[in-house]
Design a protein around this motif. Sequence first.
Motif, PDB file in Angstrom:
ATOM      1  N   ALA A  92      72.784  79.905  -6.799  1.00  0.00           N
ATOM      2  CA  ALA A  92      72.415  80.830  -8.350  1.00  0.00           C
ATOM      3  C   ALA A  92      73.598  80.895  -8.981  1.00  0.00           C
ATOM      4  O   ALA A  92      73.928  81.304 -10.449  1.00  0.00           O
ATOM      5  N   GLN A  93      75.527  81.589  -8.054  1.00  0.00           N
ATOM      6  CA  GLN A  93      76.300  81.885  -8.395  1.00  0.00           C
ATOM      7  C   GLN A  93      77.101  81.005  -9.503  1.00  0.00           C
ATOM      8  O   GLN A  93      77.294  79.510  -8.970  1.00  0.00           O
ATOM      9  N   TYR A  94      77.797  81.345 -10.196  1.00  0.00           N
ATOM     10  CA  TYR A  94      78.744  80.713 -10.745  1.00  0.00           C
ATOM     11  C   TYR A  94      79.996  80.492  -9.999  1.00  0.00           C
ATOM     12  O   TYR A  94      80.172  80.921  -8.797  1.00  0.00           O
ATOM     13  N   ASN A  95      80.448  79.036 -10.321  1.00  0.00           N
ATOM     14  CA  ASN A  95      82.413  78.288  -9.355  1.00  0.00           C
ATOM     15  C   ASN A  95      82.884  79.662 -10.144  1.00  0.00           C
ATOM     16  O   ASN A  95      83.587  79.855  -8.569  1.00  0.00           O
ATOM     17  N   ASN A  96      83.202  80.337 -10.662  1.00  0.00           N
ATOM     18  CA  ASN A  96      83.701  81.170 -11.437  1.00  0.00           C
ATOM     19  C   ASN A  96      83.316  82.680 -12.793  1.00  0.00           C
ATOM     20  O   ASN A  96      82.410  81.633 -13.021  1.00  0.00           O
TER      21      ASN A  96
ATOM     22  N   LYS B 193      78.454  77.685 -17.994  1.00  0.00           N
ATOM     23  CA  LYS B 193      78.513  78.168 -16.063  1.00  0.00           C
ATOM     24  C   LYS B 193      77.660  77.238 -14.786  1.00  0.00           C
ATOM     25  O   LYS B 193      78.221  76.874 -13.791  1.00  0.00           O
ATOM     26  N   LEU B 194      76.445  77.846 -15.541  1.00  0.00           N
ATOM     27  CA  LEU B 194      74.819  77.377 -14.600  1.00  0.00           C
ATOM     28  C   LEU B 194      75.223  75.688 -14.410  1.00  0.00           C
ATOM     29  O   LEU B 194      74.717  74.886 -13.657  1.00  0.00           O
ATOM     30  N   LEU B 195      75.803  74.964 -15.128  1.00  0.00           N
ATOM     31  CA  LEU B 195      75.347  73.263 -15.431  1.00  0.00           C
ATOM     32  C   LEU B 195      76.686  72.598 -14.508  1.00  0.00           C
ATOM     33  O   LEU B 195      76.976  71.545 -14.737  1.00  0.00           O
ATOM     34  N   GLY B 196      78.160  74.303 -13.619  1.00  0.00           N
ATOM     35  CA  GLY B 196      78.687  73.590 -12.835  1.00  0.00           C
ATOM     36  C   GLY B 196      80.263  73.524 -13.353  1.00  0.00           C
ATOM     37  O   GLY B 196      80.703  73.168 -12.711  1.00  0.00           O
ATOM     38  N   SER B 197      80.432  74.014 -14.356  1.00  0.00           N
ATOM     39  CA  SER B 197      81.900  73.965 -15.259  1.00  0.00           C
ATOM     40  C   SER B 197      82.844  75.498 -14.364  1.00  0.00           C
ATOM     41  O   SER B 197      82.057  76.347 -14.102  1.00  0.00           O
ATOM     42  N   SER B 198      83.552  75.145 -14.135  1.00  0.00           N
ATOM     43  CA  SER B 198      84.427  76.158 -13.744  1.00  0.00           C
ATOM     44  C   SER B 198      85.341  76.892 -14.434  1.00  0.00           C
ATOM     45  O   SER B 198      86.058  77.845 -14.500  1.00  0.00           O
ATOM     46  N   ASP B 199      85.851  76.141 -16.397  1.00  0.00           N
ATOM     47  CA  ASP B 199      86.171  76.577 -17.065  1.00  0.00           C
ATOM     48  C   ASP B 199      85.239  77.330 -17.965  1.00  0.00           C
ATOM     49  O   ASP B 199      84.276  77.863 -17.860  1.00  0.00           O
ATOM     50  N   ASP B 200      85.706  77.249 -18.790  1.00  0.00           N
ATOM     51  CA  ASP B 200      85.295  78.487 -20.299  1.00  0.00           C
ATOM     52  C   ASP B 200      84.854  77.841 -21.275  1.00  0.00           C
ATOM     53  O   ASP B 200      85.797  76.807 -21.760  1.00  0.00           O
TER      54      ASP B 200
ATOM     55  N   PHE C 191      83.531  81.301 -33.351  1.00  0.00           N
ATOM     56  CA  PHE C 191      82.720  81.214 -34.315  1.00  0.00           C
ATOM     57  C   PHE C 191      81.377  80.056 -33.845  1.00  0.00           C
ATOM     58  O   PHE C 191      80.747  79.717 -34.608  1.00  0.00           O
ATOM     59  N   GLY C 192      81.989  79.298 -33.401  1.00  0.00           N
ATOM     60  CA  GLY C 192      81.625  77.905 -33.232  1.00  0.00           C
ATOM     61  C   GLY C 192      82.506  77.096 -32.462  1.00  0.00           C
ATOM     62  O   GLY C 192      83.768  77.180 -32.317  1.00  0.00           O
ATOM     63  N   TRP C 193      81.907  76.169 -31.617  1.00  0.00           N
ATOM     64  CA  TRP C 193      82.703  75.444 -30.665  1.00  0.00           C
ATOM     65  C   TRP C 193      81.220  74.039 -29.958  1.00  0.00           C
ATOM     66  O   TRP C 193      80.439  74.517 -30.163  1.00  0.00           O
ATOM     67  N   VAL C 194      81.827  73.313 -29.435  1.00  0.00           N
ATOM     68  CA  VAL C 194      81.317  72.207 -29.062  1.00  0.00           C
ATOM     69  C   VAL C 194      82.234  71.313 -27.838  1.00  0.00           C
ATOM     70  O   VAL C 194      82.914  71.902 -27.622  1.00  0.00           O
ATOM     71  N   THR C 195      80.980  71.369 -27.561  1.00  0.00           N
ATOM     72  CA  THR C 195      81.848  70.697 -25.197  1.00  0.00           C
ATOM     73  C   THR C 195      80.644  69.834 -25.072  1.00  0.00           C
ATOM     74  O   THR C 195      79.910  69.813 -25.106  1.00  0.00           O
TER      75      THR C 195
END
Length: 376
Positions: free
Chosen positions: A204-208, A285-292, A299-303
Amino acid sequence: LLPPFYVFGEQIARSTTTSIQIFATEECYNDDNNDACRTYADDLKEYLFELYPRARTSLDVVSPPSKGVKSAELYSRMFLATNLLCPRHHVTGGVDCWMIALCKSGYSTVTVPPLLSSPPPGDILLLEVHNLRTIADKNPYLTLWSSEEFILPTTADIDTAPTNQVLTMLSEFTHQPPSFKSQCRFLRGRVGHWIHDMQYASIAQYNNPISYYAGKADRLFEPTTEIPYRAPTTFRWQDTLYPTCQTSLISLEGLCNVMLDQLGMGRMMLVGDSLTRQMVQSLHKLLGSSDDSGRDDSFGWVTSYACPPLHDSPPAQNQPSNDRQLLIEFVRNDELSLDSGIEPPVMGEPNCQEYCAPWVERYTSNPLKTLLVANV
């Protein structure tokens, strides 16, 4: 037969319910020759008290309205209910509730017998059921339960079986888990406890760590052989009410399967305050991403996430392998304001009580089928 208890958990709102009133007739509850009704009512009260700890749950034994005792009060309480549930379909226990359900505003749920192609002449009850189904088709606030779903699975003769045997069968029936896993979403995470699970913690840990405020504790933590993980990350929720409805750790593959393949949704949009922002950062992070996924002062973003290909349908030749995309979008709006004309906020200069970035147009302008999560 009356429905199993999990059905009530599906129908009664979780977050807004403050009062639950259970009505049982004197004829049923005080029947000295049959303890099943009293047992069902008492157990249901205990079950709902556990499932809705913030609501006041009461059990009232009432005279049938046909006897004229406090009938006006009883009808009034049923009529004014935000959500009226009528779990019995036979004449002595259900017709009065039907009448209120058809007349009241707001939501109602009624149990009906199996539908025959045409009611027998002179059978008033089945004729009313036929009419009720016709009305329900035109009333979005009226839901019907089919009593076919509430049959006690037993080969024993209920009329001749010992009382203890009947009550045991009834308890097993009423406390049975949901028939379908999809029904668990109404019940999961409500009754249980946190257990220490180092095996779960290892996956359950983040990659970073998150680079911003939400990740500060992780960045400062120094693992050792004895304490490899930060203590708050070593606990797992254990459901005790329905063990078959356990939670599982989210993954990109699992989320893509639910969003794209089961729901046909290509986009998830989350709107809320700074806590919602931290939830989105954690989800990334839980989806396996290493970046932020986004900065604290944004105030908003799309990934965009590249979903794994389906196992049973490999990509065709020359077809891009990243055609399965899932978008997750965040907009900070502390008040969930619908004002599309508001000026975008600037950090340090609140434009409402806190910060309210416009989001409605962003939500409606994207043609993708979207799951909207609003949190305040």
